[in-house]
Motif scaffolding. Sequence first.
Motif, short mmCIF file in Angstrom:
data_model
loop_
_atom_site.label_atom_id
_atom_site.label_comp_id
_atom_site.label_asym_id
_atom_site.label_seq_id
_atom_site.Cartn_x
_atom_site.Cartn_y
_atom_site.Cartn_z
N UNK A 107 23.52 41.43 -51.81
CA UNK A 107 24.36 41.57 -53.00
C UNK A 107 24.15 42.93 -53.63
N UNK A 108 24.99 43.27 -54.60
CA UNK A 108 24.96 44.58 -55.24
C UNK A 108 25.21 44.39 -56.73
N UNK A 109 24.28 44.84 -57.54
CA UNK A 109 24.38 44.71 -59.00
C UNK A 109 24.35 46.11 -59.61
N UNK A 110 25.39 46.42 -60.38
CA UNK A 110 25.45 47.75 -60.99
C UNK A 110 24.78 47.78 -62.35
N UNK A 111 24.00 48.86 -62.58
CA UNK A 111 23.38 49.09 -63.89
C UNK A 111 24.37 49.86 -64.75
N UNK A 112 24.39 49.63 -66.03
CA UNK A 112 23.67 48.56 -66.72
C UNK A 112 24.36 47.23 -66.44
N UNK A 113 23.59 46.15 -66.47
CA UNK A 113 24.14 44.83 -66.18
C UNK A 113 23.81 43.88 -67.33
N UNK A 114 24.57 42.81 -67.39
CA UNK A 114 24.29 41.77 -68.39
C UNK A 114 23.47 40.67 -67.72
N UNK A 115 22.88 39.83 -68.54
CA UNK A 115 22.13 38.68 -68.01
C UNK A 115 23.04 37.83 -67.14
N UNK A 116 24.29 37.66 -67.59
CA UNK A 116 25.23 36.83 -66.84
C UNK A 116 25.57 37.45 -65.48
N UNK A 117 25.74 38.77 -65.43
CA UNK A 117 26.01 39.43 -64.14
C UNK A 117 24.83 39.26 -63.19
N UNK A 118 23.62 39.40 -63.72
CA UNK A 118 22.42 39.20 -62.89
C UNK A 118 22.37 37.76 -62.40
N UNK A 119 22.60 36.81 -63.31
CA UNK A 119 22.56 35.40 -62.94
C UNK A 119 23.58 35.10 -61.84
N UNK A 120 24.79 35.64 -61.97
CA UNK A 120 25.83 35.40 -60.96
C UNK A 120 25.43 35.97 -59.60
N UNK A 121 24.86 37.18 -59.60
CA UNK A 121 24.46 37.79 -58.33
C UNK A 121 23.30 37.02 -57.69
N UNK A 122 22.33 36.62 -58.50
CA UNK A 122 21.20 35.86 -57.95
C UNK A 122 21.70 34.53 -57.40
N UNK A 123 22.60 33.89 -58.12
CA UNK A 123 23.15 32.61 -57.68
C UNK A 123 23.90 32.78 -56.36
N UNK A 124 24.55 33.92 -56.20
CA UNK A 124 25.32 34.18 -54.98
C UNK A 124 24.42 34.38 -53.76
N UNK A 125 23.26 35.02 -53.96
CA UNK A 125 22.41 35.36 -52.80
C UNK A 125 21.26 34.39 -52.57
N UNK A 126 20.95 33.58 -53.58
CA UNK A 126 19.79 32.69 -53.49
C UNK A 126 20.27 31.24 -53.45
N UNK A 127 19.92 30.50 -52.40
CA UNK A 127 20.42 29.15 -52.26
C UNK A 127 20.00 28.20 -53.40
N UNK A 128 18.77 28.35 -53.90
CA UNK A 128 18.28 27.45 -54.94
C UNK A 128 17.69 28.21 -56.12
N UNK A 129 18.55 28.82 -56.95
CA UNK A 129 18.03 29.52 -58.11
C UNK A 129 17.37 28.56 -59.09
N UNK A 130 16.51 29.07 -59.98
CA UNK A 130 15.73 28.20 -60.88
C UNK A 130 16.58 27.25 -61.70
N UNK A 131 17.76 27.68 -62.13
CA UNK A 131 18.56 26.84 -63.01
C UNK A 131 19.28 25.73 -62.27
N UNK A 132 19.20 25.72 -60.92
CA UNK A 132 19.86 24.65 -60.16
C UNK A 132 18.87 23.60 -59.66
#
Length: 134
Positions: A107-132
């Motif tokens: 995945x690719x996250x552009x700086x500066x980023x928001x918490x929501x953008x980071x959360x979306x990218x992590x969710x996209x690349x990580x099968x089991x993120x902490x919030x799931x």
Amino acid sequence: MAQQQGAVLVVEDLELSRKILTGELQALGFTHIVEATNGADALACLAEMRPVPVLVCLDLTLPDISGYDVCEMIRNTPLLQEIPVLMVSARTQTMDRAQAELAGASGYLMKPFTTEELRQQVERVLPNPPWKKA
């Protein structure tokens, strides 16, 4: 919020950027975050971390080895090749994103980023993120 099992490796040479990213990851529920300030440190951490990290957040512009090269080294190492690599960069060119994909970035996250953008990218690349986690 659920606790994430496993570590995250944050590779970022600028201290402020590193602290922001680490803080945002902690806010998302990651509890074990290892920081590296350059490509050589990142590779040394990856060689020693057991179990391997569940995610690598990797800056493209590092003082010694480019993020592209670090990502390629991860992809070419059998023990590490399945780790999701999230490129984090201020570079906004389509070419940079394409080169990151060629290097094997998940995945690719552009700086500066928001918490929501980071959360979306992590969710996209990580099968089991902490919030799931149940």
